[in-house]
Write an enzyme that holds these catalytic residues in place. Structure first.
Site, PDB file in Angstrom:
ATOM      1  N   ASP A  92      33.844-112.991  24.643  1.00 33.23           N
ATOM      2  CA  ASP A  92      34.222-112.613  26.007  1.00 33.23           C
ATOM      3  C   ASP A  92      34.532-111.119  25.986  1.00 33.23           C
ATOM      4  O   ASP A  92      34.418-110.460  24.941  1.00 33.23           O
ATOM      5  CB  ASP A  92      35.390-113.469  26.493  1.00 33.23           C
ATOM      6  CG  ASP A  92      36.684-113.156  25.757  1.00 33.23           C
ATOM      7  OD1 ASP A  92      36.683-112.264  24.887  1.00 33.23           O
ATOM      8  OD2 ASP A  92      37.688-113.811  26.046  1.00 33.23           O
TER       9      ASP A  92
ATOM     10  N   ASP B  81      32.818-123.036  28.306  1.00 34.86           N
ATOM     11  CA  ASP B  81      33.771-122.897  27.208  1.00 34.86           C
ATOM     12  C   ASP B  81      35.127-123.259  27.754  1.00 34.86           C
ATOM     13  O   ASP B  81      35.389-123.090  28.955  1.00 34.86           O
ATOM     14  CB  ASP B  81      33.837-121.457  26.694  1.00 34.86           C
ATOM     15  CG  ASP B  81      34.741-120.606  27.569  1.00 34.86           C
ATOM     16  OD1 ASP B  81      34.295-120.201  28.664  1.00 34.86           O
ATOM     17  OD2 ASP B  81      35.911-120.369  27.198  1.00 34.86           O
TER      18      ASP B  81
ATOM     19  N   CYS C 269      33.796-144.077  19.775  1.00 37.20           N
ATOM     20  CA  CYS C 269      33.430-142.805  19.125  1.00 37.20           C
ATOM     21  C   CYS C 269      33.019-143.039  17.677  1.00 37.20           C
ATOM     22  O   CYS C 269      33.611-143.864  16.978  1.00 37.20           O
ATOM     23  CB  CYS C 269      34.621-141.853  19.184  1.00 37.20           C
ATOM     24  SG  CYS C 269      34.315-140.255  18.404  1.00 37.20           S
TER      25      CYS C 269
ATOM     26  N   CYS D  99      37.330-141.049  13.838  1.00 41.21           N
ATOM     27  CA  CYS D  99      37.382-142.408  14.394  1.00 41.21           C
ATOM     28  C   CYS D  99      36.799-143.434  13.427  1.00 41.21           C
ATOM     29  O   CYS D  99      37.182-144.597  13.454  1.00 41.21           O
ATOM     30  CB  CYS D  99      36.664-142.451  15.745  1.00 41.21           C
ATOM     31  SG  CYS D  99      37.633-141.610  17.031  1.00 41.21           S
TER      32      CYS D  99
END
Lengths: 383, 383
Positions: B94, B268, B306, B311
């Protein structure tokens, strides 16, 4: 049948160093071995697959901490400590004795056990040999330590005698209370401070119990190094050769060498993980304090002689930036490297014993590491 | 030749959603894409190989933070941001504008640029379009953002006009000052608040510069969701179809769907990493606050739908224990899962666009996620 069996492979012809194998329900561990410490069911910052990738075969976890949080009942309900933390290797739990006795004002000792207050919420708790066995049985580690008193240094002869009598009595009570002897190996702990006759008395009483392993406790608690070395050199030869010997709470590179030289097979210490979180790393040339400005633009790895994932990937400059910026990745990387460093050091020691050149290996390491009689100089002093 | 080239693969026949590919000097990125945020040259708690393993193709890093620490000269000297952090994929930096304008009392804006004080040491600094280009050129990201002013919401029409004039002037100055146009793609930023005529004016001025990509800025800064949706629906069709479109600072699951539906290719947001450090995880059934006592003995994974490493390995009970105990591994695991969750969500969106069923996919997700007009209910409310 014993859950843990020790196999003696080779002895150093010139020292007490020995090369062995510890067969456990969760894999075989090559000894001498360093056990990373996972106090709260995690080796701080590390995922279990990272420990496996580094070649850690056994880790230590703390009974006192797990009893307070999340509680042994919960851990048992989740399938025991191995399943809870998803660590496929072996685990040793300490007895909580060291932590409880460190609480100072917060505890009261009797022959029955120790009353103490939780450091988390101040709640009143009681640890006896029987209670600790219940907790360690619930946690389900491969090796569990007997509940002992670890006296401070210095302590009076009188106090050490009283304490030892209690510790030996507690060991017998632990053995009677241990409910899973087929699955978990109970190790006894030799106390006795700096007094060799007390150490002998402790060994004799514990060996009578025919336990599957023995620890030397009460060292690295403030005594001068020569005292530690003398006690070790005297004590380990008294222990049965076919049982593993564990030196508790010891883990500087120098202490590992000195312990192995005096017949120790197992070690644990928070050193590599604790100093890592402070930005200090172990290298083949000594300790390195990564925060130092001299590393701000240093493109070299933490240790040029290291082949760990961190050293193969990142520069000192980047890791310093992370640590200075308070980024978690920084302490992850220093922790990974430090644990890897000690595991590789032990691997080197094992190879040296196999090759019959342990004393030479020790001397070479000390020369490079920058160790001398006034202590570790380290990379900072060498450059 | 442009360093970054956008390839449009397929359009949704019923919405503005589009499926594309962003070819960069550090790999090809499938769009629509979510870019995890690595403010200080690290996606907090994650190692770069973990991001790669999750399938992240591009990450964002912050010019303001890297300028202050470790400084762009150091990063350049270490081979640029990719080499410094050892991230093999693409990077977008940025412009620092958002951070500098967020400093409020600490900064002073003129047409020339912005004077501000470092939040780290209070030192006086000056960002102009030319200075920011110098910094971004030194950092060496694949995509660099023009220096803009991101006005707060609400702001007066008069202020927004002045600000927009300045932002457009700064975009032209950035383009002139950009020293590495063959290696780094400069994206312009469309401002104009909630005023559609100002947004149009911004697009027209920026398109005249024929930049390799365009961002929609000044949204998700406090305005009601319908305002964001209206501005987006109006603005993106004005942008050239053959250039990528980036919606800055947006990243709740709902916002990603709404953005894609209105023609956005890139996103983002700190959301997945920030809430993870607070113990909140995104699941297919909504948000889950892992600290809640109800998860203390829950053997299920964070998200039963997931397939991420976390997970597949750990229980809610274990992760809750880690977070409650303040263990770094806890926030590592929640961060990993959250970033993975959003990356998989975007993958699902891409597949749905390819299959011509983006609107259906969106409806299915919202139904399961428990989203309704009053906001996200989440798993906590559904059970």
């Amino acid at each position: 049948m014993e859950p843990v069996r020790f196999e003696l492979i080779r002895r150093c012809p010139r020292t007490l160093a020995r090369r062995g194998r510890l067969h456990t329900p969760h894999g075989t561990v090559e000894t001498p071995v360093f056990m990373p410490v996972g106090t709260q069911a995690t080796v701080k910052t590390m995922a279990p697959w990272e420990l496996a990738e580094m070649g850690a075969g056994i880790i230590l976890s703390n009974t006192y901490h797990l009893h307070l949080r999340p509680g042994e009942d919960m851990v048992r309900e989740m399938g025991g400590l191995h399943a809870f933390m998803q660590w496929p290797g072996a685990i040793l739990t300490d007895s909580g004795g060291f932590q409880v006795f460190s609480l100072a004002d917060l505890r009261k000792i009797t022959d029955e056990g120790v009353q103490f207050r939780s450091h988390l919420d101040g709640s009143l708790r009681f640890f006896s040999p029987e209670r600790v066995m219940e907790i360690e049985n619930a946690l389900g580690a491969d090796i569990i330590m007997a509940f002992d008193e670890c006296p401070p240094y210095p302590a009076s002869r009188e106090y050490l005698e009283t304490s030892l009598r209690r510790t030996l009595d507690w060991a017998r009570r632990c053995q009677r209370a241990h409910a899973r002897p087929e699955e978990q190996a109970l190790f006894g702990i030799v106390q006795g401070g700096e007094h060799l006759d007390l150490r002998r008395q402790a060994v004799e009483a514990l060996v009578e119990l025919d336990l599957p392993g023995y620890a030397v406790g009460g060292l690295s608690v403030g005594e001068p190094k020569p005292v530690m070395h003398e006690v070790l050199a005297y004590t380990t030869p008294l222990l049965p050769a076919d049982k593993p010997r564990y030196l508790m709470g010891v883990g500087t590179p120098e202490d590992l060498f000195e312990g192995v030289e005096r017949g120790i097979d197992m070690f644990d210490c928070v050193l590599p993980t604790r100093i890592a979180r402070n930005g200090t790393v172990l290298t083949s040339r000594g300790k390195l304090v990564i925060r130092n400005a001299r590393y701000a633009r240093d493109p070299r790895p933490l240790d040029e002689a290291c082949d760990c994932r961190v050293c193969r990937t990142f520069s000192r400059a980047y890791i310093r930036h992370l640590i200075k910026a308070g980024e978690v990745l920084g302490i992850r990387l220093t922790t990974y490297h430090n644990v890897y460093f000690l595991l590789r050091l032990m691997e080197g020691i094992r190879r040296a014993i196999e090759a019959g050149r342990f004393p030479e290996y020790k001397r070479e390491f000390y020369d490079t590491y920058g160790y001398n009689e006034s202590g570790n100089i380290g990379e900072e002093g060498l450059d």
